[in-house]
Design a protein around this motif. Structure first.
Motif, PDB file in Angstrom:
ATOM      1  N   GLU A 144      37.683  44.941  58.420  1.00  0.00           N
ATOM      2  CA  GLU A 144      37.042  43.703  58.880  1.00  0.00           C
ATOM      3  C   GLU A 144      36.182  43.064  57.782  1.00  0.00           C
ATOM      4  O   GLU A 144      35.391  42.164  58.063  1.00  0.00           O
ATOM      5  N   TYR A 161      41.232  37.733  56.144  1.00  0.00           N
ATOM      6  CA  TYR A 161      41.428  38.206  57.514  1.00  0.00           C
ATOM      7  C   TYR A 161      41.852  39.672  57.471  1.00  0.00           C
ATOM      8  O   TYR A 161      42.944  40.006  57.003  1.00  0.00           O
ATOM      9  N   PRO A 163      41.467  42.341  60.310  1.00  0.00           N
ATOM     10  CA  PRO A 163      41.032  42.854  61.613  1.00  0.00           C
ATOM     11  C   PRO A 163      41.125  44.370  61.690  1.00  0.00           C
ATOM     12  O   PRO A 163      41.879  45.014  60.950  1.00  0.00           O
ATOM     13  N   ASP A 176      39.476  34.420  56.818  1.00  0.00           N
ATOM     14  CA  ASP A 176      38.885  34.960  58.036  1.00  0.00           C
ATOM     15  C   ASP A 176      38.519  33.861  59.038  1.00  0.00           C
ATOM     16  O   ASP A 176      37.793  32.916  58.708  1.00  0.00           O
ATOM     17  N   ASP A 177      39.009  34.011  60.267  1.00  0.00           N
ATOM     18  CA  ASP A 177      38.796  32.991  61.306  1.00  0.00           C
ATOM     19  C   ASP A 177      37.332  32.851  61.700  1.00  0.00           C
ATOM     20  O   ASP A 177      36.863  31.743  61.979  1.00  0.00           O
ATOM     21  N   VAL A 178      36.619  33.968  61.767  1.00  0.00           N
ATOM     22  CA  VAL A 178      35.219  33.920  62.177  1.00  0.00           C
ATOM     23  C   VAL A 178      34.369  33.246  61.108  1.00  0.00           C
ATOM     24  O   VAL A 178      33.491  32.425  61.414  1.00  0.00           O
ATOM     25  N   LYS A 179      34.638  33.554  59.866  1.00  0.00           N
ATOM     26  CA  LYS A 179      33.878  32.980  58.750  1.00  0.00           C
ATOM     27  C   LYS A 179      34.179  31.497  58.576  1.00  0.00           C
ATOM     28  O   LYS A 179      33.304  30.710  58.209  1.00  0.00           O
ATOM     29  N   TYR A 180      35.410  31.103  58.855  1.00  0.00           N
ATOM     30  CA  TYR A 180      35.828  29.710  58.648  1.00  0.00           C
ATOM     31  C   TYR A 180      36.455  29.168  59.941  1.00  0.00           C
ATOM     32  O   TYR A 180      37.684  29.050  60.046  1.00  0.00           O
ATOM     33  N   PRO A 181      35.648  28.839  60.928  1.00  0.00           N
ATOM     34  CA  PRO A 181      36.165  28.389  62.225  1.00  0.00           C
ATOM     35  C   PRO A 181      36.749  26.981  62.145  1.00  0.00           C
ATOM     36  O   PRO A 181      36.634  26.291  61.122  1.00  0.00           O
ATOM     37  N   SER A 187      39.298  26.058  56.807  1.00  0.00           N
ATOM     38  CA  SER A 187      39.974  26.629  57.970  1.00  0.00           C
ATOM     39  C   SER A 187      41.497  26.516  57.931  1.00  0.00           C
ATOM     40  O   SER A 187      42.174  27.138  58.763  1.00  0.00           O
ATOM     41  N   THR A 190      43.252  29.993  57.807  1.00  0.00           N
ATOM     42  CA  THR A 190      42.959  31.051  58.769  1.00  0.00           C
ATOM     43  C   THR A 190      44.250  31.386  59.520  1.00  0.00           C
ATOM     44  O   THR A 190      45.218  30.617  59.473  1.00  0.00           O
TER      45      THR A 190
END
Length: 208
Positions: A144, A161, A163, A176-181, A187, A190
């Protein structure tokens, strides 16, 4: 394609140890090789990048204005995302039966793989630290927290990313989706895209 996959893409070929190679014994996607050499490498009739898009999605938005309705998927965004994979956001890391590894029969990785580091700053291709394949490498691939070590950004390294459960086809080769929403400048790369989301710019981290 799988029912939940909008598109997929990969380089048609990889080459290693060619004239102008910057990193020896690693694979470069053909489009990058041709750019570095300034000439055609495969046959002129051959493709450099192979993309697929899911025709079973009936709610594609084919406009180019970025004004994507909230019940549709933006085709331009998807195409740009997949194009980045064909240009080099792609590699040979894998996970099987609790062990992580990379490379084919020759054990060589891709140029993207060369720059993947863990939270301690260790390169995952450092054979002195990570046996290929190994449980230790798998633990990093699913930690992660992985980043792409580039000198082309000055604030923080692009986060990848990674996971806790290996996501085949998505892990490592996305941001990473959480870091770059959704809405973030980075984004586009992602691993998942939402309805109504439109991003027609690769963003600084993808370019780096």
């Amino acid at each position: 394609l799988a029912s939940d996959v909008l598109g997929s893409c990969s380089p048609s070929e990889y080459y290693h140890n060619f004239n102008s190679t910057q990193i020896w014994n690693c694979y470069y996607p053909v489009a990058m090789v041709e750019k570095m050499l300034g000439k055609e490498i495969n046959q002129a009739s051959d493709y450099e990048i192979v993309m697929s898009f899911n025709k079973n999605f009936t709610n594609w938005y084919f406009g180019t204005d970025g004004a994507t309705p909230t019940d549709k998927y933006d085709f331009v965004t998807t195409a740009l995302h997949e194009l980045a994979h064909g240009l080099g956001f792609h590699g040979y890391f894998y996970a099987q039966r609790g062990r992580g590894g990379y490379g084919g029969n020759d054990g060589l990785a891709t140029v993207f793989d060369q720059f993947v580091i863990n939270k301690s700053g260790d390169r995952l291709l450092d054979s002195k630290l990570f046996t290929n394949p190994s449980v230790k490498l798998y633990q990093s691939l699913t930690s992660e927290w992985l980043a792409f070590k580039t000198r082309l950004v000055t604030d923080s390294l692009p986060r990848l990313y990674a996971p806790a459960t290996w996501d085949n086809g998505s892990s490592i080769y996305h941001l990473d989706d959480v870091k770059y929403p959704t809405g973030d400048a980075n984004s586009l790369m992602t691993h998942a895209m939402g309805l109504g989301e439109a991003n027609h710019n690769p963003g600084p981290y993808t370019l780096a």
